[in-house]
Write an enzyme that holds these catalytic residues in place. Structure first.
Site, PDB file in Angstrom:
ATOM      1  N   LYS A  25      97.089  45.678 -94.766  1.00 26.88           N
ATOM      2  CA  LYS A  25      97.041  44.357 -94.116  1.00 26.88           C
ATOM      3  C   LYS A  25      98.373  43.590 -94.185  1.00 26.88           C
ATOM      4  O   LYS A  25      99.279  43.936 -93.432  1.00 26.88           O
ATOM      5  CB  LYS A  25      95.845  43.576 -94.653  1.00 26.88           C
ATOM      6  N   TYR A  46      84.596  47.081-100.353  1.00 22.13           N
ATOM      7  CA  TYR A  46      84.959  47.997 -99.279  1.00 22.13           C
ATOM      8  C   TYR A  46      86.332  48.580 -99.581  1.00 22.13           C
ATOM      9  O   TYR A  46      87.271  47.838 -99.877  1.00 22.13           O
ATOM     10  CB  TYR A  46      84.995  47.259 -97.936  1.00 22.13           C
ATOM     11  N   ASP A  56      92.362  47.495-105.576  1.00 21.05           N
ATOM     12  CA  ASP A  56      92.440  47.559-104.113  1.00 21.05           C
ATOM     13  C   ASP A  56      92.891  46.187-103.638  1.00 21.05           C
ATOM     14  O   ASP A  56      92.090  45.273-103.512  1.00 21.05           O
ATOM     15  CB  ASP A  56      91.082  47.934-103.512  1.00 21.05           C
TER      16      ASP A  56
HETATM   17  C1  PLP Z   1      90.541  46.399 -94.850  1.00 24.02           C
HETATM   18  C2  PLP Z   1      90.335  46.968 -96.198  1.00 24.02           C
HETATM   19  C3  PLP Z   1      90.531  48.332 -96.465  1.00 24.02           C
HETATM   20  C4  PLP Z   1      90.793  49.335 -95.376  1.00 24.02           C
HETATM   21  O1  PLP Z   1      91.989  49.126 -94.717  1.00 24.02           O
HETATM   22  P1  PLP Z   1      92.172  49.729 -93.227  1.00 24.02           P
HETATM   23  O2  PLP Z   1      93.589  49.409 -92.904  1.00 24.02           O
HETATM   24  O3  PLP Z   1      91.173  49.030 -92.378  1.00 24.02           O
HETATM   25  O4  PLP Z   1      91.923  51.184 -93.305  1.00 24.02           O
HETATM   26  C5  PLP Z   1      90.447  48.762 -97.766  1.00 24.02           C
HETATM   27  N1  PLP Z   1      90.184  47.901 -98.768  1.00 24.02           N
HETATM   28  C6  PLP Z   1      89.986  46.595 -98.562  1.00 24.02           C
HETATM   29  C7  PLP Z   1      89.725  45.689 -99.709  1.00 24.02           C
HETATM   30  C8  PLP Z   1      90.026  46.088 -97.266  1.00 24.02           C
HETATM   31  O5  PLP Z   1      89.764  44.796 -97.046  1.00 24.02           O
END
Ligand code: PLP
Length: 425
Positions: free
Chosen positions: A259, A143, A231
């Protein structure tokens, strides 16, 4: 008698679609009514009915120190009195960027944004701008936020809703996105601008990278001149003190964060070498902007968190999680079910099955386990016992620095009972 949770959820559903602002919170995949949180402290949250839960959601990883850590609260109180946003540079954004670039070897500059989604979306634009190429490669079940080009074969909520992608995303928007299976190094060519990867896949429950997967991606990207983008929205400053690069010994070309670096406030960041980042406006031709980017409250919270933690904290947390994982597997086994808790440092997943199984290596294998229906019963049995797991089988457990050994031991005890409930379901 209706509980206040039900009353609030009824009210919410009238004004918020599905009663939530993010689908993963909705309980759709586990059934029932979500608890509406009024406060959190450390490892615990409390809902509108006054029920306390030991919280393994921790804002899906945004909280590393636990909720309302006194140092974060005081940094915020100090910052808020000075004004919340100016539309001018602030010292706070410089300091957070300094902490990040000092900690992560090879990361020279960052651009701060307001979410992980924005970080990934902007990083892809920059990668395309820098390379002059169109294609991007992502992995099935990873994701990367909800921007159009990346909203295909996503994990987390996308998987939970059983969606291949999303309505409203045009074929054109995803036509340059190539999806490959996780843990297999794809053969690339010179049309590829970037390869995006979660160094630990943590949105299809937890799938660890094979020995050689990240290294293989590094080599293949270098061979064709594609940029490797980690990511690190989950792994950044969580899997290790300096993140995935330290943990796996592989250096990407670009990093995306979110995060943890916001300390619970909305922040994201993407970065790379100064040379690469010079392609961004105002220095270069790749446009990217944000009214609230580098927000002084968010940078104050994020900097406080990053400055609080030490390499030793990560070692200790990893150790605690390793013990927790082993004990949780044993607790599940006592019910006759099979539980597997794959870990990567402090990150931990939880797969349940009635049959013995190997730890999943890709989305296909993870999906079979996440869709076997056992998690739903286990989740509710845990919630009834005061333990809040994420309301979806594709999420991982977030153990914060505020979760004590006693908290984890109590969770194991409850998990043995919950697994018995699930086994009978
Ligand atoms: C949560 C998440 C995102 C998106 O971040 P948001 O602050 O919710 O837009 C992107 N990549 C990874 C791996 C994530 O866990």
């Amino acid at each position: 008698m209706t509980s206040l949770n039900e009353a609030w959820f009824d009210r919410a559903q009238k004004v918020l679609p599905g009663g939530v602002d993010s689908p993963v919170r909705s309980f759709r995949s586990v059934g029932g009514t979500p608890y509406t949180v009024v406060r959190g402290a450390g490892a615990y949250v409390e809902d509108v009915d006054g029920t306390r839960y030991l919280d393994f959601v921790q804002s899906y990883g945004a909280s590393l120190l636990g909720h309302a850590h006194p140092a974060v609260v005081s940094a915020l109180c100090e910052a808020v009195g000075q004004g919340t946003t100016f539309g001018a540079p602030t010292p706070g954004e410089v300091v957070l960027a300094e902490v990040m670039t000092t900690r992560v070897p090879g990361l020279e500059q960052v651009r701060l944004v307001s979410s992980g989604t924005e970080a990934l979306m902007s990083a892809v634009r920059l990668a395309r701008g820098v390379t002059g190429r169109d294609k991007i490669v992502k992995f099935d079940g990873c994701y990367h936020g909800h921007s159009d080009a990346l909203l295909v074969a996503g994990g987390s909520g996308v998987a939970q809703m059983g969606l291949p992608g999303s309505a409203g995303v045009t074929a054109g928007a995803v036509s340059d996105t190539i999806v490959a299976p996780y843990n297999e190094v794809p053969a690339l060519d010179e049309s590829v601008a970037a390869v995006l990867v979660e160094p630990v896949a943590a949105n299809m429950n937890l799938v660890a990278p094979n020995a050689g997967f990240l290294r293989g991606l590094r080599a293949e990207c270098s061979r064709v001149g594609a940029l490797l983008i980690f990511d690190e929205v989950i792994t950044g400053f969580r899997v290790a003190f300096a993140g995935a690069e330290e943990f796996f010994g592989v250096r990407p070309d670009m990093w995306c964060f979110g995060k943890v670096i916001g300390g619970g406030l909305p922040v994201g960041a993407f970065g790379g070498t100064s040379e690469m980042m010079a392609s961004l406006a105002p220095l270069g031709p790749v446009y990217q902007a944000g009214t609230l980017s580098g927000n002084p409250l968010a940078t104050a919270a994020g900097t406080t968190v990053l400055n609080m933690v030490t390499p030793g904290d990560y070692e200790e947390l990893s150790q605690r999680v390793a013990t927790f994982a082993a004990n949780l597997e044993a607790a599940v086994a006592s019910s006759g079910l099979v539980g597997r808790c794959p870990t990567q440092g402090p990150l931990m997943g939880l797969f349940l099955s009635r049959e013995p199984f190997e730890a999943p290596k890709n989305f296909g294998e993870a999906k079979v386990l996440c869709e076997n229906g056992l998690y739903r019963a286990f989740f509710h049995a845990m919630l009834e016992r005061g333990v809040a797991l994420a309301p979806g089988a594709y999420e991982i457990l977030f153990v914060s620095l505020a979760h004590s050994a006693d908290d984890l031991a109590a969770t194991v005890h409850k998990a043995a009972e919950a697994a018995e409930v699930a086994a009978r379901s």
